[in-house]
Design a protein around this motif. Structure first.
Motif, PDB file in Angstrom:
ATOM      1  N   LYS A   3       3.855   0.814  40.758  1.00 27.67           N
ATOM      2  CA  LYS A   3       4.109   0.293  42.332  1.00 27.67           C
ATOM      3  C   LYS A   3       4.596   1.679  42.984  1.00 27.67           C
ATOM      4  CE  LYS A   3       7.079  -2.763  44.728  1.00 27.67           C
ATOM      5  NZ  LYS A   3       6.935  -2.128  45.971  1.00 27.67           N
ATOM      6  N   GLY A   4       4.212   1.781  44.008  1.00 27.10           N
ATOM      7  CA  GLY A   4       4.627   2.739  45.114  1.00 27.10           C
ATOM      8  C   GLY A   4       5.439   2.130  45.897  1.00 27.10           C
ATOM      9  N   TYR A   5       6.489   2.973  46.414  1.00 29.46           N
ATOM     10  CA  TYR A   5       7.459   2.679  47.522  1.00 29.46           C
ATOM     11  C   TYR A   5       7.345   3.233  48.855  1.00 29.46           C
ATOM     12  CZ  TYR A   5       9.803   0.496  43.320  1.00 29.46           C
ATOM     13  OH  TYR A   5      10.007  -0.309  42.126  1.00 29.46           O
ATOM     14  N   THR A   6       7.653   2.750  49.752  1.00 28.33           N
ATOM     15  CA  THR A   6       7.700   3.492  51.256  1.00 28.33           C
ATOM     16  C   THR A   6       9.270   4.047  51.149  1.00 28.33           C
ATOM     17  OG1 THR A   6       8.947   1.639  52.427  1.00 28.33           O
ATOM     18  CG2 THR A   6       6.444   1.876  52.286  1.00 28.33           C
ATOM     19  N   VAL A   7       9.385   5.156  52.109  1.00 32.11           N
ATOM     20  CA  VAL A   7      10.930   5.356  51.964  1.00 32.11           C
ATOM     21  C   VAL A   7      11.812   4.559  52.362  1.00 32.11           C
ATOM     22  CG1 VAL A   7      12.154   6.989  53.297  1.00 32.11           C
ATOM     23  CG2 VAL A   7       9.904   7.885  52.554  1.00 32.11           C
ATOM     24  N   GLN A   8      11.266   3.373  53.254  1.00 30.36           N
ATOM     25  CA  GLN A   8      12.391   2.418  53.440  1.00 30.36           C
ATOM     26  C   GLN A   8      12.826   1.585  52.348  1.00 30.36           C
ATOM     27  OE1 GLN A   8       9.874   3.188  55.374  1.00 30.36           O
ATOM     28  NE2 GLN A   8      10.816   4.107  57.124  1.00 30.36           N
ATOM     29  N   GLU A   9      11.557   1.213  51.701  1.00 27.55           N
ATOM     30  CA  GLU A   9      11.849   0.346  50.307  1.00 27.55           C
ATOM     31  C   GLU A   9      12.782   1.070  49.573  1.00 27.55           C
ATOM     32  OE1 GLU A   9       7.837  -2.139  50.144  1.00 27.55           O
ATOM     33  OE2 GLU A   9       8.082  -0.122  49.533  1.00 27.55           O
ATOM     34  N   ALA A  10      12.415   2.501  49.309  1.00 28.60           N
ATOM     35  CA  ALA A  10      13.143   3.083  48.149  1.00 28.60           C
ATOM     36  C   ALA A  10      14.799   3.385  48.794  1.00 28.60           C
ATOM     37  CB  ALA A  10      12.645   4.576  48.042  1.00 28.60           C
ATOM     38  N   THR A  11      14.753   3.570  50.034  1.00 30.04           N
ATOM     39  CA  THR A  11      16.058   3.710  50.582  1.00 30.04           C
ATOM     40  C   THR A  11      16.906   2.572  50.365  1.00 30.04           C
ATOM     41  OG1 THR A  11      15.373   5.378  52.137  1.00 30.04           O
ATOM     42  CG2 THR A  11      17.606   4.357  52.732  1.00 30.04           C
ATOM     43  N   HIS A  12      16.508   1.295  50.540  1.00 27.11           N
ATOM     44  CA  HIS A  12      17.100   0.051  50.710  1.00 27.11           C
ATOM     45  C   HIS A  12      17.558  -0.219  48.966  1.00 27.11           C
ATOM     46  CE1 HIS A  12      18.556  -4.077  51.131  1.00 27.11           C
ATOM     47  NE2 HIS A  12      17.486  -4.475  50.198  1.00 27.11           N
ATOM     48  N   LYS A  13      16.566   0.112  48.352  1.00 27.24           N
ATOM     49  CA  LYS A  13      16.590  -0.074  46.753  1.00 27.24           C
ATOM     50  C   LYS A  13      17.718   0.754  46.058  1.00 27.24           C
ATOM     51  CE  LYS A  13      13.660  -0.885  42.834  1.00 27.24           C
ATOM     52  NZ  LYS A  13      13.648  -2.228  42.778  1.00 27.24           N
ATOM     53  N   LEU A  14      17.948   2.067  46.620  1.00 26.28           N
ATOM     54  CA  LEU A  14      18.851   2.969  46.151  1.00 26.28           C
ATOM     55  C   LEU A  14      20.412   2.579  46.845  1.00 26.28           C
ATOM     56  CD1 LEU A  14      18.852   5.750  44.266  1.00 26.28           C
ATOM     57  CD2 LEU A  14      16.686   4.601  44.944  1.00 26.28           C
ATOM     58  N   LYS A  31      16.612   8.545  39.399  1.00 24.42           N
ATOM     59  CA  LYS A  31      16.143   7.297  39.849  1.00 24.42           C
ATOM     60  C   LYS A  31      14.920   7.211  40.784  1.00 24.42           C
ATOM     61  CE  LYS A  31      17.006   2.408  40.208  1.00 24.42           C
ATOM     62  NZ  LYS A  31      16.455   1.520  39.290  1.00 24.42           N
ATOM     63  N   LEU A  32      15.066   8.095  41.590  1.00 27.16           N
ATOM     64  CA  LEU A  32      14.008   8.500  42.482  1.00 27.16           C
ATOM     65  C   LEU A  32      12.760   8.947  42.243  1.00 27.16           C
ATOM     66  CD1 LEU A  32      16.260   9.343  45.816  1.00 27.16           C
ATOM     67  CD2 LEU A  32      14.788   7.438  45.593  1.00 27.16           C
ATOM     68  N   ARG A  33      13.078  10.075  41.153  1.00 27.22           N
ATOM     69  CA  ARG A  33      11.809  10.649  40.427  1.00 27.22           C
ATOM     70  C   ARG A  33      11.117   9.538  39.784  1.00 27.22           C
ATOM     71  NH1 ARG A  33      14.885  15.404  38.848  1.00 27.22           N
ATOM     72  NH2 ARG A  33      14.595  16.987  40.517  1.00 27.22           N
ATOM     73  N   GLY A  34      11.818   8.667  39.062  1.00 22.22           N
ATOM     74  CA  GLY A  34      11.495   7.509  38.328  1.00 22.22           C
ATOM     75  C   GLY A  34      10.701   6.585  39.299  1.00 22.22           C
ATOM     76  N   MET A  35      10.977   6.439  40.405  1.00 24.84           N
ATOM     77  CA  MET A  35      10.295   5.694  41.298  1.00 24.84           C
ATOM     78  C   MET A  35       8.807   6.394  41.824  1.00 24.84           C
ATOM     79  SD  MET A  35      13.593   4.200  43.561  1.00 24.84           S
ATOM     80  CE  MET A  35      12.450   2.818  44.629  1.00 24.84           C
ATOM     81  N   ARG A  36       8.760   7.593  41.346  1.00 30.67           N
ATOM     82  CA  ARG A  36       7.571   8.510  41.905  1.00 30.67           C
ATOM     83  C   ARG A  36       7.690   8.824  43.335  1.00 30.67           C
ATOM     84  NH1 ARG A  36       5.120   9.275  37.336  1.00 30.67           N
ATOM     85  NH2 ARG A  36       3.954   7.666  36.158  1.00 30.67           N
ATOM     86  N   MET A  37       8.925   9.213  43.812  1.00 28.27           N
ATOM     87  CA  MET A  37       9.120   9.615  45.171  1.00 28.27           C
ATOM     88  C   MET A  37       8.778  11.072  45.405  1.00 28.27           C
ATOM     89  SD  MET A  37       9.736   7.024  46.665  1.00 28.27           S
ATOM     90  CE  MET A  37      10.196   7.517  48.299  1.00 28.27           C
TER      91      MET A  37
END
Length: 155
Positions: A3-14, A31-37
């Protein structure tokens, strides 16, 4: 498929990740690297988390030191080593170690030494000393403290 994340989704998740418990920059970055950001997004999200006070290295270090001392009965050497491994600054490490009161530190050390000594069934005093020293040093207690205590408890 990953799954890919937008910056907003990743920000909320973090934000949720950091709100759950104190985190260090290294954990958040992993964690962010694991989300492939991408690196730019990682930097942007970390800056946002710091600005919004979700991420604070000093607060993390203090919480870490208190928790490891009170719950795991770690000595200052082990706590310092673990914080260094998490890339915490020397200033924040020093601040974190001030969270531990000297009287509590010595009281915990004495209790831990007595408790561990009672668990060692070894008859040979030399081997008994070694087992106790190894245990206390592994937990990060200072060498001088450990050796003084060992010769006090096992003459």
């Amino acid at each position: 498929m990953i799954k890919g994340y937008t910056v907003q989704e990743a920000t909320h998740k973090l934000e949720q990740f950091c709100a759950y418990q104190e985190r260090c920059h290294k954990e958040v970055e992993e964690k962010l690297r694991g989300m492939r950001m991408i690196p730019q997004a990682i930097d942007q999200i970390i800056v946002h988390l710091i600005d919004q006070n979700y991420l604070n290295e000093e607060r993390f270090a203090q919480s870490f030191a208190r928790g490891k001392f009170n719950i795991k009965k770690w000595g200052k050497n082990r706590i310092m080593h673990e914080l260094k491994a998490r890339h915490i600054s020397p200033y924040n490490i020093k601040t974190a170690l001030k969270e531990i009161e000297d009287t509590d530190y010595l009281k915990t050390f004495n209790e831990l030494s007595q408790k561990r000594l009672a668990q060692i069934s070894e008859k040979n005093p030399q081997k008994k000393r070694k087992k106790l020293a190894d245990y206390l040093l592994y937990r990060g207690w200072e060498h001088q403290l450990v050796y003084d205590k060992i010769y006090e408890l096992i003459p």
